[in-house]
Scaffold this active site. Structure first.
Site, PDB file in Angstrom:
ATOM      1  N   PRO A   2      31.293 -16.071 -50.182  1.00 29.03           N
ATOM      2  CA  PRO A   2      29.936 -15.910 -49.613  1.00 29.03           C
ATOM      3  C   PRO A   2      29.334 -16.737 -48.407  1.00 29.03           C
ATOM      4  O   PRO A   2      29.019 -17.884 -49.057  1.00 29.03           O
ATOM      5  CB  PRO A   2      29.240 -16.153 -50.823  1.00 29.03           C
ATOM      6  N   GLU A   3      29.685 -16.336 -47.283  1.00 28.60           N
ATOM      7  CA  GLU A   3      28.676 -16.543 -46.279  1.00 28.60           C
ATOM      8  C   GLU A   3      27.855 -15.384 -45.835  1.00 28.60           C
ATOM      9  O   GLU A   3      28.077 -14.660 -46.579  1.00 28.60           O
ATOM     10  CB  GLU A   3      29.554 -17.442 -45.219  1.00 28.60           C
TER      11      GLU A   3
END
Length: 284
Positions: A2-3
DNA sequence: CACCATGTTCCTTG
DNA sequence: CCAAGGAACATGGT
């Protein structure tokens, strides 16, 4: 993974699935992920509430709900930490080992699963208040970016991870953006020349936009339990092309591999206790 | 056993 | 006040 791009793809995936769904029950299996809001309070607030909208700010997921009393709306804030995932599943399916929160939606369940429990779910939006501009928004201009970098003596790579500079850039895309902009990660942020600032500004937007586009190309749909076990599936990857995503990265986790531009081996260094990858020839 | 991992937050030291 | 560095959080892969 998750970015910003992964969160964006997840938000687009969840939005149509959650809209209008009512929470019948809130099962908290790991209290640690409910913070700083007390778990009981979150439970009380969400029970009976209906999802109205899903959006994103940086790496945070924002769920807007309407409570039972229908008076004021509720803002549920989520973060995936390093290993968090969110998805809908039929109740007949077994819960993953690290399911932290399960929302009963009637026929289906909303599952927040997190192997390391670094992520969170809360009613607290304080971390969002201090956050910098959205890199893909119109108001994130090169001029504003330049002003935010001015005077900083910190290494540009380290500065890029600051969420108050630009929201949503993480360890992977910081290295990727610097490689595209051909800037050495160790360079002090305040020492970038105007053309470099502009190049980096463009590179950040380019890298993030491409990652989102890639993740959104393959339609997300409800799959079998086997497909669900592959976490990448939820970030938009087809199950038969598991390595494609990684191949898109030009420097991250590529230590020793030839630079795609000049064939010089990619180098790995440590900055602020985290890995940075760069090409010693292209970036300076 | 060692070291590594997409993130954030807190603490200490200067 | 700022910056830098480290540790903590917790689990797993190599």
């Amino acid at each position: 993974m998750p970015e910003l791009p992964e969160v964006e793809v997840l938000v687009r995936h969840l939005r149509p699935l959650l809209r209008g769904k009512k929470i019948r029950a809130v099962q908290i299996r790991r209290e640690r992920v409910i913070r700083p809001t007390p778990a009981k309070q979150l439970q009380r607030t969400l029970r009976g509430a209906t999802f109205e909208a899903v959006s994103r700010r940086g790496k945070f997921l924002l769920f807007q709900l309407r409570g039972l009393t229908k008076t004021k709306s509720i803002l549920l804030v989520g973060h995936l930490g390093m290993t968090g995932r969110m998805f809908l599943a039929r109740k007949s399916e077994p819960l993953p080992k690290h399911a932290a929160v399960v929302l009963d939606l009637g026929r289906e369940q909303f599952i927040y699963e997190d192997q390391r429990y670094f992520g969170k779910l809360s009613l607290d939006a304080s971390s969002i208040a201090r956050m910098g501009p959205e890199p893909l928004d119109k108001n994130f201009t090169a001029t504003k970016f330049a002003a935010a970098l001015a005077g900083s003596k910190r290494a540009i790579k380290v500065r890029l991870l600051d969420q108050d500079l630009v929201a949503g850039v993480g360890n992977i895309y910081a290295s990727e953006a610097l490689h595209r902009a051909r800037i050495k990660p160790q360079l002090a942020a305040g020492k970038l020349k105007p053309p470099q600032i502009r190049a980096l500004w463009r590179a950040i937007r380019q890298v993030l936009t491409e990652a989102i586009r890639f993740g959104s190309t393959i339609p997300l749909h409800h799959g079998s339990a086997a497909q669900r076990q592959d976490g990448l599936f939820y970030y938009g990857l087809a199950a038969d092309a598991p390595d494609y995503y990684e191949e898109r990265l030009r420097v991250y986790d590529c230590a020793g591999k030839p630079c795609k531009h000049c064939k010089t081996p990619i180098r790995r260094i440590i900055q602020a206790a985290r890995s940075t990858f760069y090409c010693p020839r292209c970036q300076h």
